[in-house]
Write a protein that holds these residues in place. Sequence first.
Motif, short mmCIF file in Angstrom:
data_model
loop_
_atom_site.label_atom_id
_atom_site.label_comp_id
_atom_site.label_asym_id
_atom_site.label_seq_id
_atom_site.Cartn_x
_atom_site.Cartn_y
_atom_site.Cartn_z
N LEU A 5 0.77 -1.24 0.00
CA LEU A 5 0.00 0.00 0.00
C LEU A 5 0.81 1.30 0.00
O LEU A 5 0.60 2.13 -0.87
CB LEU A 5 -0.96 0.00 1.19
CG LEU A 5 -2.40 -0.30 0.79
CD1 LEU A 5 -3.27 -0.18 1.99
CD2 LEU A 5 -2.84 0.61 -0.35
N ALA A 9 0.35 4.24 -2.83
CA ALA A 9 -0.19 5.53 -2.41
C ALA A 9 0.86 6.62 -2.59
O ALA A 9 0.57 7.70 -3.11
CB ALA A 9 -0.63 5.48 -0.95
N TYR B 36 -13.86 14.59 9.50
CA TYR B 36 -12.94 14.42 8.36
C TYR B 36 -13.69 14.06 7.09
O TYR B 36 -13.32 14.41 5.99
CB TYR B 36 -11.87 13.38 8.67
CG TYR B 36 -10.89 13.87 9.70
CD1 TYR B 36 -10.00 14.90 9.38
CD2 TYR B 36 -10.84 13.33 10.97
CE1 TYR B 36 -9.11 15.39 10.32
CE2 TYR B 36 -9.94 13.80 11.91
CZ TYR B 36 -9.07 14.83 11.58
OH TYR B 36 -8.18 15.29 12.51
N LEU B 40 -13.74 16.08 3.59
CA LEU B 40 -13.53 15.49 2.28
C LEU B 40 -14.61 15.95 1.29
O LEU B 40 -14.34 16.17 0.12
CB LEU B 40 -13.60 13.96 2.37
CG LEU B 40 -12.32 13.20 2.59
CD1 LEU B 40 -12.62 11.71 2.60
CD2 LEU B 40 -11.30 13.51 1.52
N ILE C 180 -9.73 10.99 5.98
CA ILE C 180 -9.01 11.51 4.83
C ILE C 180 -7.88 10.57 4.45
O ILE C 180 -7.66 10.26 3.28
CB ILE C 180 -8.44 12.92 5.15
CG1 ILE C 180 -9.61 13.87 5.43
CG2 ILE C 180 -7.58 13.43 4.01
CD1 ILE C 180 -9.18 15.23 5.91
N TRP C 183 -9.27 7.54 2.73
CA TRP C 183 -9.60 7.83 1.33
C TRP C 183 -8.34 7.87 0.48
O TRP C 183 -8.26 7.25 -0.57
CB TRP C 183 -10.33 9.19 1.28
CG TRP C 183 -10.44 9.79 -0.09
CD1 TRP C 183 -11.25 9.39 -1.09
CD2 TRP C 183 -9.73 10.93 -0.58
NE1 TRP C 183 -11.09 10.18 -2.19
CE2 TRP C 183 -10.15 11.14 -1.91
CE3 TRP C 183 -8.76 11.79 -0.04
CZ2 TRP C 183 -9.66 12.18 -2.70
CZ3 TRP C 183 -8.27 12.83 -0.83
CH2 TRP C 183 -8.72 13.01 -2.13
N TRP C 184 -7.35 8.54 0.94
CA TRP C 184 -6.15 8.77 0.13
C TRP C 184 -5.29 7.52 0.04
O TRP C 184 -4.76 7.18 -1.01
CB TRP C 184 -5.37 9.94 0.74
CG TRP C 184 -4.15 10.32 -0.04
CD1 TRP C 184 -2.86 10.11 0.32
CD2 TRP C 184 -4.11 10.96 -1.32
NE1 TRP C 184 -2.01 10.57 -0.64
CE2 TRP C 184 -2.75 11.11 -1.65
CE3 TRP C 184 -5.09 11.42 -2.20
CZ2 TRP C 184 -2.34 11.71 -2.84
CZ3 TRP C 184 -4.66 12.01 -3.37
CH2 TRP C 184 -3.32 12.15 -3.68
N ARG C 185 -5.13 6.84 1.18
CA ARG C 185 -4.16 5.75 1.20
C ARG C 185 -4.75 4.39 0.92
O ARG C 185 -4.02 3.46 0.60
CB ARG C 185 -3.44 5.73 2.56
CG ARG C 185 -2.75 7.05 2.83
CD ARG C 185 -1.99 7.03 4.11
NE ARG C 185 -1.03 5.94 4.14
CZ ARG C 185 -0.19 5.76 5.14
NH1 ARG C 185 -0.21 6.57 6.16
NH2 ARG C 185 0.65 4.75 5.12
N ILE C 186 -6.04 4.26 1.05
CA ILE C 186 -6.63 2.93 0.84
C ILE C 186 -7.64 2.94 -0.30
O ILE C 186 -7.51 2.20 -1.26
CB ILE C 186 -7.29 2.43 2.14
CG1 ILE C 186 -6.20 2.32 3.19
CG2 ILE C 186 -7.99 1.11 1.89
CD1 ILE C 186 -6.71 2.06 4.54
#
Lengths: 529, 324, 291
Positions: A5, A9, B36, B40, C180, C183-186
Amino acid sequence: MKSKLPYSAGKLSLILLSFALAGGALLSACSQNSDGSDASGSPSAGASASASASSEPPTPISIMTTFFGDEPPGPDNVVIKEIEKRTNTKLNITWVSSNSYNEKVNVTLASGDFPDLTLILDNFAQNVRTMAAQGAFWDLEPYIKDYPNLMEYPQEAWDNSRYQDGKIYSIPRVRGLDTGMVAVRKDWLDRLGMEPPQTTDELYEVMKAFTTGDPDGNGTADTVGLVGYISADGLNLGSFNSILNTFQGANGGWKIDGNGNLVNMTTDPSTKEALAWMRKAYEEGLIHKDFATLKNTQAREIVMAGKAGVNFEPVSGSWVMTEGVRKIDPQGDMLPLVSLTNPKGEQYVGKGIGYYGTFVIPKTVSEEKMKKILSFFDYGASPEGYELGAYGFADVHFTKDGDFYQQTEQAKKDIVSTSAFGQVFTRFNKYAYAVAPNVSTDYYERSKGIIDQISEISVSDPTNGLYSETWSKYRNEWLKKTTDLQVKIILGSVSLESWDDYAAKLAEDTNWIKSIQELNDAYKTKKGQ
Amino acid sequence: MGRAAVTVEQNGKRQQPYGTGTRAQRTVRMLIRDRYLYFLALPGIAFFILFKYVPMWGLIIAFKDFSPYVGMWQSNWVGFEHFRRFFGNDDFYLLLRNTLAISSLNLLLFFPAPILVSIMLNEVRHRVYKRVVQTVIYFPHFLSWVIIAGISFIMLGQADGVINGILETIGLEKIPFLTSPSLFWPMLTLQNIWKDVGWGTIIFLAAMSGIDPTLYEAARMDGAGRFKQIFHVTIPGIRNVIMILFILKLGEVMDVGFEQVFLMGNAAVSNVAEVFDTFVYRNGVLNGEFSYTATVGLFKSIVGLVLVVTANKLAKMAGQDGLY
Amino acid sequence: MTQTSLSEKLFDRINLLLLALLSLAMLFPIYYVVCVSFTDPAEHLKGGLLFYPKGLTLENYQYLFSTPLFPRAIGISAYLAVFGTLLSLIVTSSLAYSLSRKRMLGRKTMLRLILLTMLFHPGIIPNYLLIRDLDLINSLWALILPALSSGWNVFLMKGFFDNIPDGLEEAAVIDGCNDIQVWWRIILPLSLPAIATFGLFFAVAYWNVFFNAVLYINDFQKWPLQLVLRQMLIDSSTSVGGGTVLQEGQIINTESLKMAAVIIGCLPIMLVYPFLQKHFAKGVLVGSVKG
């Protein structure tokens, strides 16, 4: 998962970030760039211009207009700089692609702050008319007398652009008045030993001979007499409209009768005669089978391919077709006809309105500046100013040979052409329609002679500039229905008699009667002024 | 905190964990918990407010006699006058019939076409073949309607059309494809399918790529053939996307693609080719009558809204997720 | 067992055959357009169907490339397609993801409000006035900001996120991620097929932007490709309408030139798809869950 991951990312965010940075740099570079060129363009050159012209500072004029060709001239264009110098102005021109020009004008007008000079393609469109009535534009009538070059525009162009309240709210972008309406393959006529047709009956015979007589001499009957198109918006018969008008003897289907009243010829028997003529011609195969689905360029291309011999097109189009035909048949020649005489013995050829689009000046501009704008425009209508705007500097951008301007490579490089600044500066030329790209000298001279003959008899549309609320509301519905039925009659998909019912019903329609009455009133008001 | 949220959601109930205090207090606590998430959503929400809702005042001009110069607020109110003119038009039912016929054909034939093709593509094992086909069939999407109308004319014209040329050589009668009222609607649908079937597969193929391969393995273990796999694994896997697209399409029932109909229509087929979009073009847009144009637009929107809301209700009653 | 494999084979054959036929039907126009674009305009005028380029010429392409606006316009369109797409993906996916979480208070109202924007269109004048009031006229932002997202994309993207199992989120939360970060990393890395798909939709839309550019960009130096191409192709005689006057220097554009412009106009963006297709590999999502 854990080992996978962070890598993906991280990679993704790195890409996003780098793109964002690169993108941001590009965007700011773009805007800076244009600002920079603007800045370098204006003060230095503008200052020198004002210094040499007069002590007065140059008048800033913003302009919105259309253009043709690949690229419009930029603010530092040599010719524009020269025009600024000679007229003591500082021009800020918004060149709009002639695609979607109307939408652009509509939103610009709606925004309220439109340029000092805005080209409007249809000065009688509902929104423009409303704005004029609300006082958005300068009434120029009291002022134009002071500008001799503008007064050289034909009176008809001014009158046709005049509103029925008698006011002139805009400067017409002048064009030729006499357009011509039909062209015939002269070389085919010669081969068949026929004379150019002068009446609708003779035209019919020519069409027949072109269809069955193998006019191109290739041994097979693979040609057709007449090709044409129906207007893309479906509101009139397109090129066939000229046939209709010839039979009616009335431009646009409107005529002044013996009592000085305005009458609409749609319900007149002559309309049915015209339909019968076209229906018979289609049935006998004298009209191209696909005419109902053709666009005007397609109709022209069919002529250029040597497949059809008659097309209702203005004189300028006849050269375009001739040039195309000659690539296949060097003898090819589309001869523009002066007129056609209908069975009633009336000689008919239509006359144009003499302009295409008009420039308006908003009321927010001061009177003093408005006058400056007019004198700027007046300069553009002078021989010197027009030549400069449309053709540039002698020997640099063009060489002159009689009436012909031979443009140099430098002209292309500097974007000097009638398609660019020639869309702002216009000067009336009676023979405008004889002028066409690459036109040969003898063809041009012949066209001039034909235009001279046309100008003696051409008939104009008496409803130019007239307004009726009812008419403008229902006009397009009627025109659409009328055109639909007419095309079906010509194609033979409904009977000719169905026209009688339609015309009778239309003549009784209360809104129709009301429209004609209102237009008559408008006609009298306008004439009285 | 976030952990609690997930657990709660998995249980499917959310009233208990913050159950103390008043309703307002609970709401605040939930807002704080999901702060959060709202953060978003913020840029997107701001976008919709600024670029979609702020200009919505423009709809009011349907009830005014809008004049661009005096502006929105000074223009006179005319109430339902424009609507009366529109509904009172003799051809209203003709326009309605033509519009509905064209959209129904599109919903019936054009909508399922990309689903079918993407299922077929999904069954292709040869990777290169699959990619080549995918790329080829999405090309026509990039042709404008003007070009497609031109190609249609070359193919279907009566005088020199390719197909009529073939018909003539084999001794059959020429067919006036472009001027036959009975062929007009099917022709539009075919053109649509031809232009956009490949483009339409993209979204379904993306949805299929999210299907768990083990489901196919399991199906094969159970002895399911290809058709069974398609019906029991593939289609359920993309059902969600199909439904969202279908409901959204219903909202556009009154839009039939102005450019296409306008370019392909001609006087000979006008009684089947006149739709709301072409009508408003001639009677509103060409004339610069903004109010009348807006009126017809508003009517179309309201019909779309009713259909979408109804379809969404029905979908929910059938146990689906629906749009919202 | 043999029977199933036989019918399987038959299924595959028929399937491949049908797809080949479909491709042929689509291939014809590509072939036709390419042929015409390489054809000498004079030859094309003679009419008839072309099965190969007659009087093979490159002049149509040379002409398009020779104009000064052209390279700049390609740059601007490419910039819009790359930068605009990235912004659109960020804005749309973040919104769609949050709206896909059922625990979010008020999400149904938001979805309903977004739905309304798809049904009601205020017309071009209010949009123009908004852009003007934001002082975006003549800025490339005027081509990006109003196109950042759309109801259609939000609903469909949300549809994709709906399918993401809760288990993934849970695991991340245990690791101490906030929404956040989740959302961004997964979510984003795991939804690559969806992101690639919507990226393509956005990129094509930005690449094809035309009408907004007419309205909002006055400075021709900032015109995107489609505007420049169409400007080159205007048939002067048709657009002049009733007042047909051809003037010296006006170019009468040929069908061959139009077709060359069609190819130039769509080839670059078309090449994006084959490149993206590798992201459509099956099982990205499930594979990582297992891993």
